[in-house]
Motif scaffolding. Structure first.
Motif, PDB file in Angstrom:
ATOM      1  N   ASP A  55      -0.717  80.619 -69.898  1.00  0.00           N
ATOM      2  CA  ASP A  55      -1.321  81.840 -69.366  1.00  0.00           C
ATOM      3  C   ASP A  55      -0.587  82.191 -68.073  1.00  0.00           C
ATOM      4  N   PRO A  56       0.531  82.925 -68.203  1.00  0.00           N
ATOM      5  CA  PRO A  56       1.376  83.159 -67.016  1.00  0.00           C
ATOM      6  C   PRO A  56       0.625  83.822 -65.857  1.00  0.00           C
ATOM      7  N   ARG A  57      -0.265  84.765 -66.174  1.00  0.00           N
ATOM      8  CA  ARG A  57      -0.929  85.485 -65.085  1.00  0.00           C
ATOM      9  C   ARG A  57      -1.794  84.526 -64.243  1.00  0.00           C
ATOM     10  N   SER A  58      -2.613  83.740 -64.921  1.00  0.00           N
ATOM     11  CA  SER A  58      -3.442  82.770 -64.202  1.00  0.00           C
ATOM     12  C   SER A  58      -2.580  81.742 -63.479  1.00  0.00           C
ATOM     13  N   TYR A  59      -1.479  81.370 -64.116  1.00  0.00           N
ATOM     14  CA  TYR A  59      -0.572  80.380 -63.514  1.00  0.00           C
ATOM     15  C   TYR A  59      -0.011  80.905 -62.190  1.00  0.00           C
ATOM     16  N   HIS A  60       0.454  82.155 -62.209  1.00  0.00           N
ATOM     17  CA  HIS A  60       1.023  82.738 -60.985  1.00  0.00           C
ATOM     18  C   HIS A  60      -0.043  82.916 -59.913  1.00  0.00           C
ATOM     19  N   LEU A  61      -1.206  83.373 -60.329  1.00  0.00           N
ATOM     20  CA  LEU A  61      -2.287  83.566 -59.352  1.00  0.00           C
ATOM     21  C   LEU A  61      -2.737  82.226 -58.763  1.00  0.00           C
ATOM     22  N   ALA A  62      -2.776  81.197 -59.603  1.00  0.00           N
ATOM     23  CA  ALA A  62      -3.161  79.875 -59.091  1.00  0.00           C
ATOM     24  C   ALA A  62      -2.124  79.372 -58.090  1.00  0.00           C
ATOM     25  N   MET A  63      -0.852  79.650 -58.357  1.00  0.00           N
ATOM     26  CA  MET A  63       0.195  79.276 -57.387  1.00  0.00           C
ATOM     27  C   MET A  63      -0.021  79.999 -56.061  1.00  0.00           C
ATOM     28  N   ALA A  64      -0.343  81.299 -56.154  1.00  0.00           N
ATOM     29  CA  ALA A  64      -0.575  82.081 -54.935  1.00  0.00           C
ATOM     30  C   ALA A  64      -1.812  81.571 -54.199  1.00  0.00           C
ATOM     31  N   HIS A  65      -2.846  81.241 -54.964  1.00  0.00           N
ATOM     32  CA  HIS A  65      -4.080  80.714 -54.346  1.00  0.00           C
ATOM     33  C   HIS A  65      -3.773  79.452 -53.549  1.00  0.00           C
ATOM     34  N   ARG A  66      -3.044  78.526 -54.176  1.00  0.00           N
ATOM     35  CA  ARG A  66      -2.751  77.262 -53.492  1.00  0.00           C
ATOM     36  C   ARG A  66      -1.864  77.485 -52.270  1.00  0.00           C
ATOM     37  N   ALA A  67      -0.880  78.358 -52.428  1.00  0.00           N
ATOM     38  CA  ALA A  67       0.011  78.635 -51.284  1.00  0.00           C
ATOM     39  C   ALA A  67      -0.770  79.288 -50.142  1.00  0.00           C
ATOM     40  N   ALA A  68      -1.702  80.180 -50.486  1.00  0.00           N
ATOM     41  CA  ALA A  68      -2.495  80.857 -49.446  1.00  0.00           C
ATOM     42  C   ALA A  68      -3.430  79.873 -48.748  1.00  0.00           C
ATOM     43  N   VAL A  69      -4.028  78.972 -49.532  1.00  0.00           N
ATOM     44  CA  VAL A  69      -4.914  77.964 -48.929  1.00  0.00           C
ATOM     45  C   VAL A  69      -4.109  77.080 -47.977  1.00  0.00           C
ATOM     46  N   ASP A  70      -2.924  76.661 -48.431  1.00  0.00           N
ATOM     47  CA  ASP A  70      -2.068  75.832 -47.564  1.00  0.00           C
ATOM     48  C   ASP A  70      -1.699  76.578 -46.290  1.00  0.00           C
ATOM     49  N   ARG A  71      -1.427  77.852 -46.456  1.00  0.00           N
ATOM     50  CA  ARG A  71      -1.012  78.682 -45.311  1.00  0.00           C
ATOM     51  C   ARG A  71      -2.117  78.735 -44.261  1.00  0.00           C
ATOM     52  N   ARG A  72      -3.337  78.988 -44.711  1.00  0.00           N
ATOM     53  CA  ARG A  72      -4.457  79.100 -43.762  1.00  0.00           C
ATOM     54  C   ARG A  72      -4.810  77.737 -43.191  1.00  0.00           C
ATOM     55  N   ARG A  73      -4.610  76.680 -44.019  1.00  0.00           N
ATOM     56  CA  ARG A  73      -4.926  75.341 -43.517  1.00  0.00           C
ATOM     57  C   ARG A  73      -4.003  75.004 -42.351  1.00  0.00           C
ATOM     58  N   SER A  74      -2.729  75.326 -42.503  1.00  0.00           N
ATOM     59  CA  SER A  74      -1.809  75.032 -41.407  1.00  0.00           C
ATOM     60  C   SER A  74      -2.089  75.944 -40.215  1.00  0.00           C
ATOM     61  N   ALA A  75      -2.522  77.187 -40.497  1.00  0.00           N
ATOM     62  CA  ALA A  75      -2.862  78.092 -39.392  1.00  0.00           C
ATOM     63  C   ALA A  75      -4.107  77.589 -38.668  1.00  0.00           C
ATOM     64  N   SER A  76      -5.079  77.053 -39.443  1.00  0.00           N
ATOM     65  CA  SER A  76      -6.287  76.508 -38.817  1.00  0.00           C
ATOM     66  C   SER A  76      -5.933  75.316 -37.945  1.00  0.00           C
ATOM     67  N   ALA A  77      -4.969  74.521 -38.446  1.00  0.00           N
ATOM     68  CA  ALA A  77      -4.562  73.363 -37.654  1.00  0.00           C
ATOM     69  C   ALA A  77      -3.957  73.813 -36.327  1.00  0.00           C
ATOM     70  N   ARG A  78      -3.342  74.997 -36.344  1.00  0.00           N
ATOM     71  CA  ARG A  78      -2.754  75.525 -35.098  1.00  0.00           C
ATOM     72  C   ARG A  78      -3.778  76.369 -34.348  1.00  0.00           C
ATOM     73  N   ALA A  79      -5.011  76.453 -34.890  1.00  0.00           N
ATOM     74  CA  ALA A  79      -6.109  77.193 -34.257  1.00  0.00           C
ATOM     75  C   ALA A  79      -5.752  78.663 -34.034  1.00  0.00           C
ATOM     76  N   LEU A  80      -5.129  79.271 -35.053  1.00  0.00           N
ATOM     77  CA  LEU A  80      -4.772  80.687 -34.930  1.00  0.00           C
ATOM     78  C   LEU A  80      -5.910  81.553 -35.465  1.00  0.00           C
ATOM     79  N   PRO A  81      -6.404  82.499 -34.678  1.00  0.00           N
ATOM     80  CA  PRO A  81      -7.459  83.383 -35.183  1.00  0.00           C
ATOM     81  C   PRO A  81      -6.879  84.446 -36.104  1.00  0.00           C
TER      82      PRO A  81
END
Lengths: 162, 118
Positions: A55-81
């Protein structure tokens, strides 16, 4: 270069959904752009294994979801609002009343939890079923539906509409 | 106050959200092209597993491989234990009283041993 032509096609078919998901999840335009780039770099690197994706669409969206979560997690670690992104939502029609609604919704949106924002954009703007949202975000269907409904309710409450 | 799904949809239908820029398309595809032209770095353990995992029925093969690995491990461990606990012939020869020890101890305690029957 056949693979690269395929990537062009995948971009045209999926980039809007990926970008919106990443933007609604991270709340930051530059982070959303980085997420989209990350997804396509990973797709290019994994090109030999993509044939097995069912299911390519779900696959791509799941990749984006994980990348976005990682992105915010690292931003939270840097305490960026979250910075101001006032034009997240826009009026669909040239109606002054709706433009006001859109501005208020954009302002209220910042107070929603990220999973609720994500469920709203995936269900309403990308048209995914709750089951598909569950697959993309790794939660049960019921949780995905609850996140959407609670998010909409909270958004309307924040805007004083209910 | 609860809202109906229809009201929610009407509310959201009046709004639209952002789309990616054309600039992002060019940057993203350029980055993907660069990634596509570089050889992927594969960790050694993955390099071993990937050809294996590409075979049909690889999960059952993997389980069989693990079972075989465990069986070999148990065999080697058993052999090692046997060597440690079993005295070698030359060790027995060097201690001629070893086999008679129970009888001698029995005699010392006044307990009849094999030798008493003779």
């Amino acid at each position: 270069m056949g693979n690269m032509a395929a990537l062009d096609g995948i971009y045209d078919a999926t980039a809007t959904d990926l970008y919106r998901l990443a933007f609604w999840r991270t709340g930051i335009r530059s982070d959303a752009e980085d997420v989209v780039q990350t997804v396509f770099v990973r797709l290019a690197e994994a090109r030999g294994r993509l044939a097995a994706v069912r299911d390519p669409r779900s696959y791509h969206l799941a990749m984006a979801h994980r990348a976005a979560v990682d992105r915010r997690r690292s931003a939270s670690a840097r305490a960026l609002p979250l910075p101001d992104e006032p034009d997240l939502l826009q009026a669909g029609l040239p109606d002054p009343g709706r433009a006001v609604d859109a501005r208020r919704a954009s302002a209220a949106w910042r107070d929603l939890p990220a999973p609720q924002r994500e469920a709203i954009v995936l269900h309403h703007f990308s048209g995914l079923t709750f089951a598909a949202i569950g697959r993309v975000t790794g939660v049960p269907t019921f949780t995905a539906a609850s996140r959407f409904r609670n998010g909409i309710r909270a958004l309307r409450r924040l805007m004083g509409l209910s | 106050m609860m809202t109906s799904p229809t009201e929610d949809r009407k509310f959201l239908d009046s709004l639209t959200t952002l789309s990616p820029s054309e600039d992002l398309r060019a940057r993203t595809l350029a980055a993907a092209r660069r990634a596509a032209t570089t050889e992927p770095t594969v960790r050694p353990w993955r390099a071993l597993l990937v050809p294996f995992a590409a075979q049909p029925g690889w999960t059952s093969s993997l389980v069989a491989l693990l079972m075989a690995h465990l069986a070999v491990g148990r065999f080697l461990e058993g052999a090692r234990t046997a060597r440690i606990t079993s005295p070698r012939d030359e060790e027995v020869a060097a201690q001629p009283d070893l086999l008679q020890l129970p009888r001698i101890e029995g005699l010392a305690r006044g307990v009849p041993g094999d030798g008493d029957r003779s």
